[in-house]
Design an enzyme around this catalytic site. Structure first.
Site, PDB file in Angstrom:
ATOM      1  N   TRP A 163      -2.325  24.835  34.705  1.00  0.00           N
ATOM      2  CA  TRP A 163      -2.370  23.497  35.042  1.00  0.00           C
ATOM      3  C   TRP A 163      -1.271  22.758  34.221  1.00  0.00           C
ATOM      4  O   TRP A 163      -1.452  22.463  33.036  1.00  0.00           O
ATOM      5  CB  TRP A 163      -3.750  23.022  34.537  1.00  0.00           C
ATOM      6  CG  TRP A 163      -4.088  21.712  35.127  1.00  0.00           C
ATOM      7  CD1 TRP A 163      -3.487  20.443  34.336  1.00  0.00           C
ATOM      8  CD2 TRP A 163      -4.997  20.807  35.791  1.00  0.00           C
ATOM      9  NE1 TRP A 163      -4.184  19.117  34.850  1.00  0.00           N
ATOM     10  CE2 TRP A 163      -5.118  19.546  35.781  1.00  0.00           C
ATOM     11  CE3 TRP A 163      -5.878  21.469  36.664  1.00  0.00           C
ATOM     12  CZ2 TRP A 163      -5.760  18.750  36.474  1.00  0.00           C
ATOM     13  CZ3 TRP A 163      -6.642  20.728  37.734  1.00  0.00           C
ATOM     14  CH2 TRP A 163      -6.788  19.376  37.547  1.00  0.00           C
ATOM     15  N   ASP A 204      -3.715  21.091  22.545  1.00  0.00           N
ATOM     16  CA  ASP A 204      -4.692  20.267  21.502  1.00  0.00           C
ATOM     17  C   ASP A 204      -6.224  20.992  21.684  1.00  0.00           C
ATOM     18  O   ASP A 204      -6.353  21.508  22.790  1.00  0.00           O
ATOM     19  CB  ASP A 204      -4.865  18.856  21.554  1.00  0.00           C
ATOM     20  CG  ASP A 204      -5.136  18.435  23.024  1.00  0.00           C
ATOM     21  OD1 ASP A 204      -6.017  18.679  23.657  1.00  0.00           O
ATOM     22  OD2 ASP A 204      -3.916  17.876  23.725  1.00  0.00           O
ATOM     23  N   GLU A 233      14.336  50.117  29.875  1.00  0.00           N
ATOM     24  CA  GLU A 233      13.558  49.089  29.359  1.00  0.00           C
ATOM     25  C   GLU A 233      12.221  49.081  30.386  1.00  0.00           C
ATOM     26  O   GLU A 233      11.055  48.433  29.806  1.00  0.00           O
ATOM     27  CB  GLU A 233      14.386  47.698  30.372  1.00  0.00           C
ATOM     28  CG  GLU A 233      15.534  47.396  29.320  1.00  0.00           C
ATOM     29  CD  GLU A 233      16.480  46.609  30.055  1.00  0.00           C
ATOM     30  OE1 GLU A 233      16.898  45.485  29.217  1.00  0.00           O
ATOM     31  OE2 GLU A 233      16.737  46.251  31.082  1.00  0.00           O
TER      32      GLU A 233
END
Ligand code: DGJ
Length: 759
Positions: A479, A536, A616
């Site tokens: 989102w 947050d 790799e």
């Protein structure tokens, strides 16, 4: 008992395992803040407040003639208000109907609740009834009828106290809140510094530690979201404290919108900290009977430095903020096509990436920006959440099914808050874009933002995104939100209420997220704000992880992840291994280092696998199996910052199992030096009496045969937990630029019984 109330003396003491918090309603009914810090008894700490007659610090009318030492300007208060004698920064500023700006909040009672309070429409820490207690203290302004209820949630075992405020207007006249913070904390004495995290797009979370000096210092956001520029989190710490020593306080704002955290050292050397919604873009009208909840702040205190403080916050965010299935399940290792293709792809290319990724052990393919509407670059299409079948060469469902048929899970990128001028949605609903009628709204990344303060917009997005997700086999949603908000205005708010827009936007976003995450409990949601622009605790309540930054350069990520680690757990940090040289910085970094840094987060890949050599590819496979092997330790272990990316040559962090049986130390040389001084790691969180062996990550050991390794890395060499704590071990030298080592420390036999040898 976490809450101890002395009814006679009106003293409220909150006890957690290692901390004490105290308030007292005094003779004037002012709610004093009397103590917060290391655990102590519940005796009356107000006796320690020193009062003297201070010129120009006035006295409340009732007491002013008798006692000139009593002043709101110098007393430590629990929730301060503007206009009535406290000249410092204050938590509440109101405007009454007569235009006056004054409130006098006085103690009016309390109640206690079992369990942790929750806040309707806002994220907040949650807990079982037996894990928490709630204290609610009522303050009232007798003149206007305005009341503030101060909520305290006590999670005793975790050393966490949360605060939130509910403001209600019981008066007949309207009151406008011009500032309404969620908390105020006053220290009667002390010499403090504060740590905050500043940055910019692609370079978030820079650590900054400053003295709290006389005057006002502040961090905040007026950008509509919590922002890349400052994180809504701060630490106040005693001068001289460090990672393992000294008193420090953490404040994490559980809010994703505009915020202000201010500190003031006053005329008497007292410190005040205030945290809440940013007042610059805020005003809120309360008519008779109206109320407003203010967002929560999570507080913690540690007497043993910032390391312990961070671990307290990691735990509370992991266990009491993050919710849903993904809180405790292993998240799939994903590959995201953004840095592999940007906007240039078709269905075939995507299926090929997914197919190759599967062969390396990657579990989920995340389709990033550019799959919908008329979206060939970032100038158009946002809002049209319908697949661009011409570009994909098939329907979205067909693509998702093709990818799941390869044994990969399917994920998708969305930016539901965004709207392009060149989009069908905008052509249908130009009034849904945030902007001021009659003015041309500022563009950013060529786009605007939808007015999420409107219920009709929220409803549309919920319905459109639900239909989209219902129609495809999808396991993951990223989102995103790629701009800050300005030209703030909502056509549905009257002119007296435009100051409510920014907070109403966040409330609208939270409603949408609540509904969608509830509707799709199986989907892993990852938040993203153009990188770390909305990293947050508020967003983590809806989505347990968040993309850390748009820079994927492992060396830049060291400081971003170092900064984030002060307030947020490893499980929240979105991290990917990308290509080298890196697209944002041009720096070349070994694959093993990129892997090591990404393992301090959710771990995934974001590169074009077809460009990898066989060697790799083998290394990627090995990294994936290593990450899976140590998943529990890395995601749920206790995090220790050992050395910082801002100093020396090597950034080191450690994650230890809470039982002390094992730990993983990661060391990344960020600064190459000739003839370097040894990097010594003092290991924390182990058992003193136990014996441990050190293991280098096998891929690297094999690559550098014949190297002289420091003591502890030879086979059978055992070090006691006490020795590892006090003397530590030396990190093997760097062989390449930006070398990384991962060192697994594992308990073997107790040292004492085996005489130092592992048998
Ligand atoms: C910003 C995100 O942080 C990137 O990872 C990518 O998803 C782009 N947006 C796509 O527009």
């Amino acid at each position: 008992m976490a809450i101890i109330i002395d009814d006679e003396n009106r003293i409220f003491t909150l006890q957690t395992q290692n901390t004490t918090y105290q308030m007292k309603a005094d003779t004037q009914n002012v709610l004093l803040h009397t103590y917060y810090g290391e655990k102590t008894d519940h005796s009356d700490k107000s006796l320690l407040i020193y009062r003297a007659d201070r010129g120009f610090s006035g006295n409340p009318y009732e007491i002013g003639k008798r006692d000139r030492t009593y002043s709101l300007d110098s007393l430590p208060q629990e929730y301060s208000s503007f206009g009535t004698g406290d000249y410092r920064i204050t938590s509440l500023r109101v405007q009454n109907q007569d235009g006056s700006q004054a409130a006098e909040l006085r103690y009016a009672g309390y109640r206690v609740q079992k369990g942790k309070y929750d806040i309707p429409g806002l994220p907040a820490a949650y807990a079982q009834n037996e894990e928490a207690e709630t204290l609610i203290i009522r303050l009232a302004d007798a003149y206007s009828g305005l009341e503030a209820e101060l909520y305290y949630g006590i999670l005793e075992e975790m050393d966490i106290i949360t605060r939130a405020v509910k403001i209600t207007n019981y008066g007949k006249e309207d009151v406008i809140l011009n500032k309404a913070a969620s908390m105020n904390l006053d220290w009667e004495y002390g010499d403090f510094e504060w740590i905050s995290f500043y940055g910019r797009h692609s370079m978030e979370m820079n650590f900054q530690r400053e003295k709290i000096h006389h005057g006002i210092q502040a961090i905040g956001s007026v950008r509509g979201s919590s922002s890349h520029q400052y994180n809504p989190f701060a630490i106040v710490c005693e001068k001289g404290s460090n990672e393992t020593m000294g008193s420090c306080y953490g404040f994490s704002f559980v809010y994703s919108g505009e915020f202000l955290i201010e500190a003031e050292k006053d005329q008497l050397d007292r410190t005040r900290l205030i945290c809440g919604i940013h007042p610059d873009n805020f005003s809120w009208k309360l008519q008779n009977g109206d109320m407003l909840w203010l967002p929560e702040v999570i507080m913690t205190h540690s007497s043993s430095g910032t390391g312990k403080l961070s671990r307290n916050l990691h735990k509370v965010i992991r266990e009491h903020i993050c919710r849903g299935k993904w809180k405790n399940s292993r998240c799939p290792i994903l590959i995201n096509n953004w840095e592999a293709t940007y906007f240039k792809f078709n269905g075939e290319k995507l299926t090929e990436i997914a197919k190759q990724a599967k062969q390396l052990g990657i579990e989920l393919f995340a389709l990033d920006d550019g799959w919908f509407g008329n979206r060939e670059d970032d100038s158009s299409g946002l809002g049209d959440w319908f697949a661009n079948e011409k570009k994909l060469g098939c329907t979205l469902k067909e693509l998702a099914e093709r990818i799941t048929a390869e044994g990969m899970q399917f994920g998708i990128w969305l930016e539901p808050e965004g709207i392009s001028e060149d989009s069908d949605l905008y052509r249908r609903h130009p009034d849904w874009a945030v902007g001021i009628p009659g003015r041309k709204a500022c563009l950013s990344r060529c786009q605007w933002i939808l007015d999420f303060s409107r219920k009709d917009v929220q409803d549309y997005i919920i319905e459109r995104i639900s239909k989209l997700l219902d129609g495809i086999p999808v396991s993951y949603v990223k989102w995103d939100c790629n701009r800050a908000i300005c030209d703030k205005f909502s056509r549905l708010l009257d002119s007296g209420r435009q100051g409510e827009f920014a907070h109403r936007y966040v409330l609208g976003l939270y409603r949408v997220l609540e509904e969608l995450t509830e509707k799709f409990p199986e989907i892993l949601f990852e938040g993203c704000g153009g990188g770390g622009g909305r990293f947050d605790a508020g967003m983590l309540y809806y989505m347990p992880q968040s993309w850390g930054s748009d820079t994927t350069d492992a060396i830049e990520r060291l400081s971003i992840q170092y900064g984030a680690s002060f307030g947020y757990p490893v499980s929240a940090m979105g991290t990917h291994v990308s290509t080298s040289p890196n697209h944002q910085t041009g720096r070349a970094v070994p694959l093993s280092t990129r892997g090591c840094v990404a393992m301090a987060g959710t771990f995934g890949y974001e590169l074009d696998i077809s460009t990898l050599t066989q060697e790799e590819k083998a290394e990627v496979k090995e990294q994936i199996s290593r990450f899976k092997k140590y998943y529990e330790l890395i995601q749920y272990g206790e995090y220790y910052r050992i050395s910082s990316p801002y100093e020396g040559t090597c950034t080191v962090w450690e994650i230890a199992d809470p039982s002390g049986r094992e730990a993983m130390v990661s060391a990344v040389y960020h600064h190459a030096q000739a003839n370097p001084a040894p990097v010594r790691v003092k290991v924390q969180g182990l058992k003193d009496e136990a014996g441990y062996q050190l293991f280098l990550n096998e891929d690297l050991k094999e690559k550098y045969p014949g190297r002289r390794l420091p003591y502890g890395f030879g086979s059978g060499e055992v070090l006691s937990g006490a020795a590892l704590k006090q003397f530590g071990f030396v990190v093997p030298e760097a062989i390449n630029g930006f070398q990384a080592w991962q060192i697994h420390i594992k308990e073997c036999q107790p040292v004492i019984e085996t005489g130092g040898r592992c048998v």
